[in-house]
Motif scaffolding. Sequence first.
Motif, PDB file in Angstrom:
ATOM      1  N   ASN A 148      33.483  25.238  86.265  1.00 32.67           N
ATOM      2  CA  ASN A 148      34.037  24.626  85.287  1.00 32.67           C
ATOM      3  C   ASN A 148      33.721  25.445  83.686  1.00 32.67           C
ATOM      4  OD1 ASN A 148      35.050  22.302  86.733  1.00 32.67           O
ATOM      5  ND2 ASN A 148      33.022  21.513  86.808  1.00 32.67           N
ATOM      6  N   LEU A 149      33.741  26.626  83.884  1.00 29.71           N
ATOM      7  CA  LEU A 149      33.416  27.585  82.665  1.00 29.71           C
ATOM      8  C   LEU A 149      34.870  27.642  81.992  1.00 29.71           C
ATOM      9  CD1 LEU A 149      31.439  29.058  81.055  1.00 29.71           C
ATOM     10  CD2 LEU A 149      32.219  31.220  82.308  1.00 29.71           C
ATOM     11  N   ARG A 150      34.981  27.247  80.663  1.00 33.18           N
ATOM     12  CA  ARG A 150      36.116  27.257  80.024  1.00 33.18           C
ATOM     13  C   ARG A 150      35.902  28.535  79.310  1.00 33.18           C
ATOM     14  NH1 ARG A 150      37.588  21.150  78.823  1.00 33.18           N
ATOM     15  NH2 ARG A 150      38.321  20.759  80.976  1.00 33.18           N
ATOM     16  N   LEU A 151      36.946  29.337  79.282  1.00 35.96           N
ATOM     17  CA  LEU A 151      36.932  30.860  78.343  1.00 35.96           C
ATOM     18  C   LEU A 151      38.275  30.710  77.620  1.00 35.96           C
ATOM     19  CD1 LEU A 151      35.565  33.320  81.126  1.00 35.96           C
ATOM     20  CD2 LEU A 151      34.358  32.097  79.162  1.00 35.96           C
ATOM     21  N   PRO A 152      38.516  31.472  76.579  1.00 38.49           N
ATOM     22  CA  PRO A 152      39.505  31.756  76.046  1.00 38.49           C
ATOM     23  C   PRO A 152      40.421  32.622  76.838  1.00 38.49           C
ATOM     24  CG  PRO A 152      38.094  32.811  74.742  1.00 38.49           C
ATOM     25  CD  PRO A 152      37.224  31.922  75.779  1.00 38.49           C
ATOM     26  N   ALA A 153      41.772  32.252  76.813  1.00 38.05           N
ATOM     27  CA  ALA A 153      42.663  33.136  77.600  1.00 38.05           C
ATOM     28  C   ALA A 153      42.787  34.545  76.949  1.00 38.05           C
ATOM     29  CB  ALA A 153      44.220  32.540  77.530  1.00 38.05           C
TER      30      ALA A 153
ATOM     31  N   MET B 234      34.529  34.197  74.536  1.00 29.79           N
ATOM     32  CA  MET B 234      33.838  34.463  75.931  1.00 29.79           C
ATOM     33  C   MET B 234      32.664  34.703  75.967  1.00 29.79           C
ATOM     34  SD  MET B 234      36.839  37.218  77.547  1.00 29.79           S
ATOM     35  CE  MET B 234      35.931  37.515  78.974  1.00 29.79           C
ATOM     36  N   GLU B 235      32.006  35.120  75.216  1.00 30.25           N
ATOM     37  CA  GLU B 235      30.667  35.691  75.193  1.00 30.25           C
ATOM     38  C   GLU B 235      29.837  34.480  74.513  1.00 30.25           C
ATOM     39  OE1 GLU B 235      28.286  38.476  75.888  1.00 30.25           O
ATOM     40  OE2 GLU B 235      29.950  38.003  77.311  1.00 30.25           O
ATOM     41  N   ARG B 236      30.310  33.774  73.406  1.00 29.10           N
ATOM     42  CA  ARG B 236      29.990  32.198  73.157  1.00 29.10           C
ATOM     43  C   ARG B 236      29.798  31.327  74.270  1.00 29.10           C
ATOM     44  NH1 ARG B 236      32.509  33.785  68.241  1.00 29.10           N
ATOM     45  NH2 ARG B 236      30.981  34.168  66.751  1.00 29.10           N
ATOM     46  N   ALA B 237      30.933  31.263  75.265  1.00 24.11           N
ATOM     47  CA  ALA B 237      30.913  30.482  76.195  1.00 24.11           C
ATOM     48  C   ALA B 237      29.809  30.802  77.162  1.00 24.11           C
ATOM     49  CB  ALA B 237      32.439  30.465  76.782  1.00 24.11           C
ATOM     50  N   ARG B 238      29.823  32.118  77.583  1.00 21.43           N
ATOM     51  CA  ARG B 238      28.772  32.391  78.413  1.00 21.43           C
ATOM     52  C   ARG B 238      27.506  32.422  78.214  1.00 21.43           C
ATOM     53  NH1 ARG B 238      25.559  36.705  79.392  1.00 21.43           N
ATOM     54  NH2 ARG B 238      26.027  37.668  77.354  1.00 21.43           N
ATOM     55  N   LEU B 239      27.118  32.474  76.647  1.00 28.05           N
ATOM     56  CA  LEU B 239      25.456  32.234  76.101  1.00 28.05           C
ATOM     57  C   LEU B 239      25.400  30.809  76.174  1.00 28.05           C
ATOM     58  CD1 LEU B 239      25.417  35.143  73.776  1.00 28.05           C
ATOM     59  CD2 LEU B 239      24.428  34.946  75.922  1.00 28.05           C
ATOM     60  N   ARG B 240      26.319  30.076  76.444  1.00 34.04           N
ATOM     61  CA  ARG B 240      26.041  28.594  76.098  1.00 34.04           C
ATOM     62  C   ARG B 240      25.591  28.082  77.652  1.00 34.04           C
ATOM     63  NH1 ARG B 240      30.616  28.041  72.453  1.00 34.04           N
ATOM     64  NH2 ARG B 240      32.111  27.797  74.314  1.00 34.04           N
TER      65      ARG B 240
ATOM     66  N   LYS C  77      23.145  27.865  80.599  1.00 36.11           N
ATOM     67  CA  LYS C  77      21.848  28.321  80.866  1.00 36.11           C
ATOM     68  C   LYS C  77      21.555  29.458  81.791  1.00 36.11           C
ATOM     69  CE  LYS C  77      17.336  26.456  81.937  1.00 36.11           C
ATOM     70  NZ  LYS C  77      16.582  25.238  82.349  1.00 36.11           N
ATOM     71  N   ALA C  78      22.344  29.168  82.974  1.00 40.18           N
ATOM     72  CA  ALA C  78      22.117  30.244  84.223  1.00 40.18           C
ATOM     73  C   ALA C  78      22.745  31.892  83.687  1.00 40.18           C
ATOM     74  CB  ALA C  78      22.788  29.730  85.542  1.00 40.18           C
ATOM     75  N   LEU C  79      23.694  31.750  82.976  1.00 40.86           N
ATOM     76  CA  LEU C  79      24.321  32.916  82.586  1.00 40.86           C
ATOM     77  C   LEU C  79      23.671  33.532  81.603  1.00 40.86           C
ATOM     78  CD1 LEU C  79      28.307  31.818  82.507  1.00 40.86           C
ATOM     79  CD2 LEU C  79      27.028  33.378  84.156  1.00 40.86           C
ATOM     80  N   LYS C  80      23.003  32.706  80.759  1.00 39.01           N
ATOM     81  CA  LYS C  80      22.082  33.245  79.579  1.00 39.01           C
ATOM     82  C   LYS C  80      20.952  33.814  80.252  1.00 39.01           C
ATOM     83  CE  LYS C  80      20.663  32.152  74.958  1.00 39.01           C
ATOM     84  NZ  LYS C  80      20.357  31.347  73.850  1.00 39.01           N
ATOM     85  N   GLU C  81      20.226  33.243  80.962  1.00 44.15           N
ATOM     86  CA  GLU C  81      18.946  33.634  81.761  1.00 44.15           C
ATOM     87  C   GLU C  81      19.426  34.983  82.273  1.00 44.15           C
ATOM     88  OE1 GLU C  81      17.555  30.304  83.954  1.00 44.15           O
ATOM     89  OE2 GLU C  81      17.051  29.232  82.282  1.00 44.15           O
ATOM     90  N   ALA C  82      20.549  35.227  83.116  1.00 44.36           N
ATOM     91  CA  ALA C  82      20.764  36.357  83.750  1.00 44.36           C
ATOM     92  C   ALA C  82      21.025  37.373  82.764  1.00 44.36           C
ATOM     93  CB  ALA C  82      22.035  36.209  84.503  1.00 44.36           C
ATOM     94  N   ASP C  83      21.587  37.215  81.613  1.00 44.45           N
ATOM     95  CA  ASP C  83      21.890  38.223  80.627  1.00 44.45           C
ATOM     96  C   ASP C  83      21.797  37.726  79.184  1.00 44.45           C
ATOM     97  OD1 ASP C  83      22.455  40.341  78.892  1.00 44.45           O
ATOM     98  OD2 ASP C  83      24.196  40.784  79.967  1.00 44.45           O
ATOM     99  N   PRO C  84      20.754  37.523  78.499  1.00 44.10           N
ATOM    100  CA  PRO C  84      20.597  36.849  77.291  1.00 44.10           C
ATOM    101  C   PRO C  84      21.173  37.431  76.023  1.00 44.10           C
ATOM    102  CG  PRO C  84      18.512  37.774  77.770  1.00 44.10           C
ATOM    103  CD  PRO C  84      19.444  38.153  78.731  1.00 44.10           C
TER     104      PRO C  84
END
Length: 149
Positions: free
Chosen positions: A82-87, A126-132, A134-141
């Motif tokens: 359910n990760l929503r990213l811009p097209a 895309m990066e803002r969505a990724r950094l929101r 937790k698991a993705l931010k912990e993998a690469d903050p």
Amino acid sequence: MLAVTDRPDEPHRVIWHVDDDLETATGVTSGAWILGGDYPVGLEREQDLLQVDAVLDSREAITAIAERMRSAAEELKASTKNLRLPAVTDPDWASYEEAFSGEPIAQECWVRVRAVVDLIGIWHGMERARLRRKALKEADPSYRPLPAR
């Protein structure tokens, strides 16, 4: 910092700097130069102005960034539900050409710059969505730079 370039004819070079830092929101053009010929900046400045993170010297190079962004989006979506990213859209070259007004020798470079600025906006989303997440931010903050290379 990125440099978008064009060589409209033999005596001239056009260089446009674009800041792709996340803090700039959607990319900021931070300098443009027409070098050579009757313009006040000589070709001797070209190498100095190209001391940036990446030089984008063709529409193909910019389209390749969109392709790398799509790959990055697919990887992120595959790793997180359910990760929503811009097209990620391809540059709309025709609309950029129609919107141009300015020094004719700089048109092609400006068209490329508009495409890069739009892609930076998508990448920042895309990066803002990724950094929101937790698991993705912990993998690469840290903010990942635009995949310009």
